[in-house]
Design an enzyme around this catalytic site. Structure first.
Site, PDB file in Angstrom:
ATOM      1  N   LYS A 173       0.832  -1.205   0.000  1.00 24.06           N
ATOM      2  CA  LYS A 173       0.000   0.000   0.000  1.00 24.06           C
ATOM      3  C   LYS A 173       0.867   1.257   0.000  1.00 24.06           C
ATOM      4  CE  LYS A 173      -3.484   2.790   0.266  1.00 24.06           C
ATOM      5  NZ  LYS A 173      -4.448   2.825   1.366  1.00 24.06           N
ATOM      6  N   LYS A 241       0.200  11.766   6.150  1.00 23.92           N
ATOM      7  CA  LYS A 241       0.547  10.678   7.078  1.00 23.92           C
ATOM      8  C   LYS A 241       1.230   9.527   6.350  1.00 23.92           C
ATOM      9  CE  LYS A 241      -2.243   7.535   7.803  1.00 23.92           C
ATOM     10  NZ  LYS A 241      -2.543   6.156   7.298  1.00 23.92           N
TER      11      LYS A 241
END
Length: 295
Positions: A173, A241
């Site tokens: 990811k 993030k």
């Protein structure tokens, strides 16, 4: 054969529609969200809304978490009202949050020590595919656990990829989101250069979107920039993030990612200027401001 009982924790922009698809697939569903009003739409689909992660665990055979960061995952797992307080040995946790692979392995080790098993299964796609149930899901963990949960995962995603041992889904990811961030940053820079030169952004955007270097992402985000409209499909704070996770993961592996470092600083600046909750394509506004243009 009766379907397994599913718990879902985290009903935000992504988690809400994903949980709705689980309910529509006929799974007995128990849900919890820190902000209770986000659980209300799921009541109409037959979900039971409870007041703590512990209660979710008491009603479930498998629990899905879809949360913003590792700290949030840890918060719902631990403590007197956490998942572990109500869990039974053999329960499965599927963490679909985007976290660092090392963090995923640490969480799995904690769960394994309590007799639970875990898959890391972050998703590729934003709110549209989440609503349609057409997400791509990348999975790490024991292969046998993945095989046992394929039907449940398939209620949320149309494409499932088993990537390997624990943390592999989380790792893939980050690799994928690196490409997403780079494509968005490049588009924003190109549009800022065009705007500063006095070009019509609508015309430039149409040309780029129709070209052979275009992509689905570019075609969706060009209009955000042209219309100066940044309704969040993927909030900028989440990409910020994720870029931080890439920086830290690369450092731990001894991999040099200079482009990621620059993008992380760009998104840090954009977040500090108030764009955290806007779509991540609002990175254009940072560049436009640096160039002395209107956002």
């Amino acid at each position: 054969m009766a379907k397994q009982r599913v718990g879902f924790i985290g009903l935000g922009l992504m988690g809400g529609p994903m949980a709705a698809n689980v309910a529509r697939a006929g799974y007995p569903l128990t849900v919890y969200n820190r902000t209770p009003d986000k659980a209300e739409p799921l009541k109409e689909l037959g979900a039971e809304v409870v007041s703590s992660p512990r209660e979710v665990a008491q009603h479930s055979d498998v629990i899905i978490t879809m949360l913003a960061e590792t700290a949030a995952v840890q918060a719902v797992l631990t403590g007197p009202d956490g998942v572990l307080a109500g869990a039974k040995p053999g329960m499965v946790l599927i963490d679909m949050s985007t976290v660092a692979p090392a963090q995923s392995r640490e969480t799995a080790a904690m769960l394994n020590a309590q007799g639970l098993v875990m898959l890391d299964a972050p998703v590729v796609g934003s709110t549209g595919p989440a609503t349609a149930g057409t997400l791509t899901i990348v999975v790490g963990g024991e292969r046998t656990v993945f095989e046992a949960q394929k039907d449940l995962l398939g209620s949320m995603g149309s494409t499932l990829h088993y990537m390997g041992p624990q943390g592999s889904g989380a790792h893939v990811k980050l690799c994928f989101n690196l490409l997403v961030a780079a494509e968005m940053a490049a588009l924003a820079e190109a549009m800022a250069l065009a705007a500063k030169g006095g070009l019509d952004l609508k015309q430039v955007g149409e040309m780029i979107a129709a070209s052979n270097i275009s992509s689905g992402l570019i075609q969706r985000k060009v209009s955000n920039i042209v219309e100066n409209s940044y309704e969040p499909a993927f909030p900028l704070k989440h990409m910020h993030k994720d870029l931080g996770l890439m920086v830290n993961t690369a450092a731990s592996l001894g991999v040099s990612l200079p482009g990621v470092g620059v993008m992380h600083q760009m998104f840090t600046a954009a977040r500090s200027q108030g764009h955290a909750d806007a779509d991540f394509s609002a990175i254009y506004n940072l560049l436009a401001g640096m160039a002395g243009l209107d956002g």
